[in-house]
Design a protein around this motif. Structure first.
Motif, PDB file in Angstrom:
ATOM      1  N   CYS A 435       0.836  -1.209   0.000  1.00  0.00           N
ATOM      2  CA  CYS A 435       0.000   0.000   0.000  1.00  0.00           C
ATOM      3  C   CYS A 435       0.871   1.259   0.000  1.00  0.00           C
ATOM      4  O   CYS A 435       0.656   2.171  -0.797  1.00  0.00           O
ATOM      5  N   PHE A 436       1.855   1.304   0.883  1.00  0.00           N
ATOM      6  CA  PHE A 436       2.724   2.483   0.967  1.00  0.00           C
ATOM      7  C   PHE A 436       3.581   2.628  -0.291  1.00  0.00           C
ATOM      8  O   PHE A 436       3.860   3.745  -0.739  1.00  0.00           O
ATOM      9  N   PHE A 437       3.983   1.493  -0.874  1.00  0.00           N
ATOM     10  CA  PHE A 437       4.780   1.529  -2.101  1.00  0.00           C
ATOM     11  C   PHE A 437       3.955   2.097  -3.252  1.00  0.00           C
ATOM     12  O   PHE A 437       4.442   2.919  -4.043  1.00  0.00           O
ATOM     13  N   MET A 438       2.686   1.676  -3.362  1.00  0.00           N
ATOM     14  CA  MET A 438       1.812   2.211  -4.406  1.00  0.00           C
ATOM     15  C   MET A 438       1.601   3.708  -4.223  1.00  0.00           C
ATOM     16  O   MET A 438       1.596   4.474  -5.193  1.00  0.00           O
ATOM     17  N   VAL A 439       1.408   4.139  -2.988  1.00  0.00           N
ATOM     18  CA  VAL A 439       1.214   5.562  -2.719  1.00  0.00           C
ATOM     19  C   VAL A 439       2.455   6.354  -3.103  1.00  0.00           C
ATOM     20  O   VAL A 439       2.376   7.412  -3.735  1.00  0.00           O
ATOM     21  N   ALA A 440       3.628   5.832  -2.733  1.00  0.00           N
ATOM     22  CA  ALA A 440       4.876   6.525  -3.054  1.00  0.00           C
ATOM     23  C   ALA A 440       5.087   6.606  -4.557  1.00  0.00           C
ATOM     24  O   ALA A 440       5.476   7.662  -5.093  1.00  0.00           O
ATOM     25  N   LEU A 441       4.819   5.508  -5.266  1.00  0.00           N
ATOM     26  CA  LEU A 441       5.001   5.513  -6.711  1.00  0.00           C
ATOM     27  C   LEU A 441       3.985   6.416  -7.406  1.00  0.00           C
ATOM     28  O   LEU A 441       4.282   7.010  -8.440  1.00  0.00           O
ATOM     29  N   SER A 442       2.783   6.510  -6.836  1.00  0.00           N
ATOM     30  CA  SER A 442       1.789   7.398  -7.436  1.00  0.00           C
ATOM     31  C   SER A 442       2.215   8.858  -7.307  1.00  0.00           C
ATOM     32  O   SER A 442       1.928   9.680  -8.172  1.00  0.00           O
ATOM     33  N   LEU A 443       2.924   9.186  -6.220  1.00  0.00           N
ATOM     34  CA  LEU A 443       3.474  10.537  -6.081  1.00  0.00           C
ATOM     35  C   LEU A 443       4.499  10.824  -7.166  1.00  0.00           C
ATOM     36  O   LEU A 443       4.604  11.948  -7.663  1.00  0.00           O
ATOM     37  N   TYR A 444       5.221   9.772  -7.581  1.00  0.00           N
ATOM     38  CA  TYR A 444       6.237   9.929  -8.619  1.00  0.00           C
ATOM     39  C   TYR A 444       5.607   9.956 -10.014  1.00  0.00           C
ATOM     40  O   TYR A 444       5.969  10.790 -10.842  1.00  0.00           O
ATOM     41  N   SER A 445       4.649   9.047 -10.255  1.00  0.00           N
ATOM     42  CA  SER A 445       4.097   8.915 -11.605  1.00  0.00           C
ATOM     43  C   SER A 445       3.008   9.939 -11.911  1.00  0.00           C
ATOM     44  O   SER A 445       2.799  10.310 -13.058  1.00  0.00           O
ATOM     45  N   ASP A 446       2.281  10.410 -10.898  1.00  0.00           N
ATOM     46  CA  ASP A 446       1.216  11.393 -11.118  1.00  0.00           C
ATOM     47  C   ASP A 446       1.234  12.404  -9.969  1.00  0.00           C
ATOM     48  O   ASP A 446       0.322  12.450  -9.146  1.00  0.00           O
ATOM     49  N   PRO A 447       2.285  13.228  -9.909  1.00  0.00           N
ATOM     50  CA  PRO A 447       2.430  14.134  -8.764  1.00  0.00           C
ATOM     51  C   PRO A 447       1.330  15.173  -8.652  1.00  0.00           C
ATOM     52  O   PRO A 447       0.972  15.590  -7.546  1.00  0.00           O
ATOM     53  N   PHE A 448       0.738  15.584  -9.784  1.00  0.00           N
ATOM     54  CA  PHE A 448      -0.294  16.624  -9.738  1.00  0.00           C
ATOM     55  C   PHE A 448      -1.549  16.116  -9.032  1.00  0.00           C
ATOM     56  O   PHE A 448      -2.016  16.712  -8.053  1.00  0.00           O
ATOM     57  N   SER A 449      -2.122  15.010  -9.528  1.00  0.00           N
ATOM     58  CA  SER A 449      -3.354  14.470  -8.940  1.00  0.00           C
ATOM     59  C   SER A 449      -3.136  14.036  -7.496  1.00  0.00           C
ATOM     60  O   SER A 449      -3.949  14.323  -6.607  1.00  0.00           O
ATOM     61  N   THR A 450      -2.014  13.337  -7.255  1.00  0.00           N
ATOM     62  CA  THR A 450      -1.734  12.870  -5.902  1.00  0.00           C
ATOM     63  C   THR A 450      -1.488  14.038  -4.961  1.00  0.00           C
ATOM     64  O   THR A 450      -1.906  14.009  -3.795  1.00  0.00           O
ATOM     65  N   GLY A 451      -0.808  15.078  -5.465  1.00  0.00           N
ATOM     66  CA  GLY A 451      -0.557  16.266  -4.641  1.00  0.00           C
ATOM     67  C   GLY A 451      -1.835  16.968  -4.241  1.00  0.00           C
ATOM     68  O   GLY A 451      -1.992  17.395  -3.087  1.00  0.00           O
ATOM     69  N   ILE A 452      -2.776  17.079  -5.185  1.00  0.00           N
ATOM     70  CA  ILE A 452      -4.070  17.690  -4.864  1.00  0.00           C
ATOM     71  C   ILE A 452      -4.797  16.852  -3.812  1.00  0.00           C
ATOM     72  O   ILE A 452      -5.379  17.382  -2.857  1.00  0.00           O
ATOM     73  N   GLY A 453      -4.758  15.533  -3.982  1.00  0.00           N
ATOM     74  CA  GLY A 453      -5.378  14.656  -2.992  1.00  0.00           C
ATOM     75  C   GLY A 453      -4.747  14.807  -1.623  1.00  0.00           C
ATOM     76  O   GLY A 453      -5.444  14.807  -0.602  1.00  0.00           O
ATOM     77  N   PHE A 454      -3.430  14.958  -1.600  1.00  0.00           N
ATOM     78  CA  PHE A 454      -2.720  15.141  -0.335  1.00  0.00           C
ATOM     79  C   PHE A 454      -3.150  16.438   0.349  1.00  0.00           C
ATOM     80  O   PHE A 454      -3.406  16.473   1.557  1.00  0.00           O
ATOM     81  N   ILE A 455      -3.276  17.517  -0.440  1.00  0.00           N
ATOM     82  CA  ILE A 455      -3.698  18.809   0.120  1.00  0.00           C
ATOM     83  C   ILE A 455      -5.130  18.737   0.640  1.00  0.00           C
ATOM     84  O   ILE A 455      -5.440  19.233   1.742  1.00  0.00           O
ATOM     85  N   LEU A 456      -6.027  18.090  -0.130  1.00  0.00           N
ATOM     86  CA  LEU A 456      -7.422  17.960   0.306  1.00  0.00           C
ATOM     87  C   LEU A 456      -7.512  17.148   1.597  1.00  0.00           C
ATOM     88  O   LEU A 456      -8.323  17.452   2.478  1.00  0.00           O
ATOM     89  N   THR A 457      -6.669  16.126   1.707  1.00  0.00           N
ATOM     90  CA  THR A 457      -6.665  15.323   2.929  1.00  0.00           C
ATOM     91  C   THR A 457      -6.197  16.142   4.126  1.00  0.00           C
ATOM     92  O   THR A 457      -6.757  16.045   5.220  1.00  0.00           O
ATOM     93  N   LEU A 458      -5.183  16.981   3.919  1.00  0.00           N
ATOM     94  CA  LEU A 458      -4.642  17.794   5.007  1.00  0.00           C
ATOM     95  C   LEU A 458      -5.633  18.825   5.532  1.00  0.00           C
ATOM     96  O   LEU A 458      -5.475  19.317   6.651  1.00  0.00           O
ATOM     97  N   THR A 459      -6.656  19.166   4.736  1.00  0.00           N
ATOM     98  CA  THR A 459      -7.661  20.112   5.242  1.00  0.00           C
ATOM     99  C   THR A 459      -8.395  19.542   6.454  1.00  0.00           C
ATOM    100  O   THR A 459      -9.036  20.285   7.200  1.00  0.00           O
ATOM    101  N   GLY A 460      -8.302  18.217   6.648  1.00  0.00           N
ATOM    102  CA  GLY A 460      -8.926  17.612   7.818  1.00  0.00           C
ATOM    103  C   GLY A 460      -8.263  18.014   9.120  1.00  0.00           C
ATOM    104  O   GLY A 460      -8.897  17.953  10.182  1.00  0.00           O
ATOM    105  N   VAL A 461      -6.990  18.449   9.072  1.00  0.00           N
ATOM    106  CA  VAL A 461      -6.278  18.823  10.304  1.00  0.00           C
ATOM    107  C   VAL A 461      -6.863  20.093  10.920  1.00  0.00           C
ATOM    108  O   VAL A 461      -7.262  20.086  12.094  1.00  0.00           O
ATOM    109  N   PRO A 462      -6.964  21.225  10.158  1.00  0.00           N
ATOM    110  CA  PRO A 462      -7.604  22.400  10.766  1.00  0.00           C
ATOM    111  C   PRO A 462      -9.071  22.160  11.103  1.00  0.00           C
ATOM    112  O   PRO A 462      -9.589  22.696  12.086  1.00  0.00           O
ATOM    113  N   ALA A 463      -9.762  21.324  10.288  1.00  0.00           N
ATOM    114  CA  ALA A 463     -11.163  21.012  10.572  1.00  0.00           C
ATOM    115  C   ALA A 463     -11.289  20.295  11.912  1.00  0.00           C
ATOM    116  O   ALA A 463     -12.243  20.524  12.666  1.00  0.00           O
TER     117      ALA A 463
END
Length: 503
Positions: A435-463
């Motif tokens: 699971c972690f390997f797939m996530v890491a590789l997705s950051l490499y192969s599709d950094p834009f989509s994965t980066g947006i997902g990462f930012i959207l997930t982080l909005t849960g911290v201030p919430a």
């Protein structure tokens, strides 16, 4: 910091949570004496558990994902290996969840395990992205597939209007919401029926495929690994498509508290279901290649329909109907499971209190079911849902990997914990690493989509700090939220579950 459930205050200074025993609040603020215990019942038997898992896993994925897997592997042979590997990995993850589910006998799945192992902040972030984006978008995607395949026989020679698909989808989604709000038993019975429909749909593909093999139709398997593209860019995407088709093996853990004899039935249901699904999926992909070449499969938007048109003649009209039924079953199972996740998160104080209430007569978590309805409808008539799912697919596998890694942590942290079912440690270790390997590789192969997902997930911290931790909210806000909760409680005829923390 200790966990403390958020309790909504009502105008007269009392508290809603834990004060009502089987009866609705009266408009005047006085509570009539309790009549009966209101709680979720244990109605998930072994057969219902098996049908629940199979019925949720087998959706549109196996009829759509073969194209994505082949596109990112480049060959028939490697695509079949990926399908088999995804089945084995999903089995490893499912068996790890069987241990977690029989050790931590609470509903809620990923959320509950992350909460118990890592604490409230990661658990809140998980349920935050699940409620706002992942679950509504996922439900909308599978619902749109239902609408498309439902209308397919009526638009054989022309393109299906987009509005027609959306309207039929809205009707199907409404039916699923009403069903899950009305009766747990009927939802389970219909899921059993739809599971048999799904297995029939698989047999409609597999049996003619086996007959083709017997006739010697193996030309598409020659040089099976020719053109393989096992690049660091393609393989993680191929596994994403394959794992998407297998997704759903974890949903029984969302309803652990409603499973009869969970120590026995959860491992059995998971093991039997995953064996059936993995064998069926691999055989379906073999069947496709007996009739369709790799090049033709890449040009098809609906592989199963193309296969049926080639081999079954007029009977091919049955395939889109069967696919529509499989999608409806996935909708039903997904809504059933997700509602329990939101119910448990509300019970822990991470979501509004109304979501942890039960209908006084039907004994269903009605508010937790219907909270998905408006969000899903908005996404249904909005933009590109598939891009949205790509943004957040990494979040799903990251948190699932985190939960399974927590199993290893619990083995060392709490060695004396009662574990009716145990798996060898290499199983959760391999699955969480993948699971972690797939996530890491997705950051490499599709950094834009994965980066947006990462930012959207982080909005849960201030919430989390705004909605959960901050307990000095203005009086007018607390008064308003109490009135809204009370009004919804009366309209929906729901009350807090009595002794909800007892298992």
């Amino acid at each position: 910091m200790t966990r403390k459930p958020v309790v909504a205050t009502i105008p007269n200074g009392g508290y809603l949570q834990g004060t009502v025993k089987g009866s609705l609040p009266s408009p005047g603020g006085k509570e009539p004496p309790g009549q009966e215990t209101v709680m979720l019942k244990k109605k998930i038997t072994l057969l219902r558990g098996i049908s629940f898992i199979i019925g949720t896993i087998i959706g549109s994925g196996i009829f759509i994902s073969p194209k994505g897997v082949l596109q990112n592997t480049g060959s028939v042979g490697l695509s079949l290996i990926v399908w088999t590997a995804c089945g084995v990995l999903s089995l490893f993850g499912a068996m790890s969840y069987a241990e977690l589910g029989t050790s931590i006998k609470k509903s809620g799945g990923h959320y509950t395990y992350i909460l118990e192992i890592y604490g409230p902040l990661p658990a809140f972030v998980r349920v935050w992205v699940e409620l706002l984006i992942i679950r509504p978008a996922g439900t909308a995607v599978i619902s749109l597939a239902f609408g498309h395949y439902f209308l397919e026989p009526f638009f054989i020679h022309c393109e299906i209007p987009k509005l027609a698909i959306q309207l039929i989808t809205a009707v199907g989604l409404t039916a699923v919401m009403v069903l899950n709000s009305t009766s747990v038993s009927w939802s389970a019975r219909i899921q059993i029926f739809l599971t048999f429909c799904k297995l029939i749909a698989i047999l409609i593909i597999v049996v003619p495929g086996v007959m083709q093999l017997i006739k010697g139709q193996t030309q598409h398997f020659k040089d099976a690994f020719s053109g393989s593209d096992a690049s660091i860019m393609g393989l993680p995407l191929a596994f994403y498509y394959g794992m998407y088709a297998y997704a759903g093996w974890f949903y029984l853990n969302f309803v652990t508290e409603e499973v009869e004899n969970p120590e026995r039935n959860i491992p059995l249901a998971i093991g039997i279901s995953m064996a059936i699904v993995t064998i069926g999926y691999v055989l379906m992909n073999v069947a496709y290649f007996t009739t369709i070449s790799a090049e033709e499969l890449l040009l098809s938007n609906a592989v199963a329909v193309t296969f049926a048109e080639r081999l079954l003649g007029n009977f091919s009209l049955a395939v889109p109907i069967c696919v529509a039924l499989t999608c409806f079953g996935s909708m039903n199972g997904g809504v059933f499971a997700a509602s329990r996740l939101f119910y448990v998160a509300s019970r822990e104080g991470h979501l509004p209190e109304i979501l942890s209430m039960i209908h006084v007569r039907k004994h269903t978590p009605l508010p937790a079911v219907f909270v998905l309805y408006p969000l899903t409808m908005v996404m249904l008539f909005s933009g590109d849902l598939y891009s949205l799912l790509n943004f957040l697919s990494f979040a799903r596998w990251f948190f699932i990997g985190l939960a399974v890694a927590g199993l290893i942590y619990l083995r060392y942290k709490r060695p004396d914990m009662h574990r009716p079912f145990k798996v060898p440690l290499f199983i959760p270790a391999l699955f969480s690493f993948t699971c972690f390997f797939m996530v890491a590789l997705s950051l490499y192969s599709d950094p834009f989509s994965t980066g947006i997902g990462f930012i959207l997930t982080l909005t849960g911290v201030p919430a989390y700090y705004l909605f959960v931790i901050w307990d000095k909210k203005p009086k007018w806000f607390r008064r308003l939220s109490g009135r809204i909760t009370r009004t919804l409680q009366i309209i929906l005829e729901v009350v807090p579950e009595e002794d909800c923390h007892k298992l």
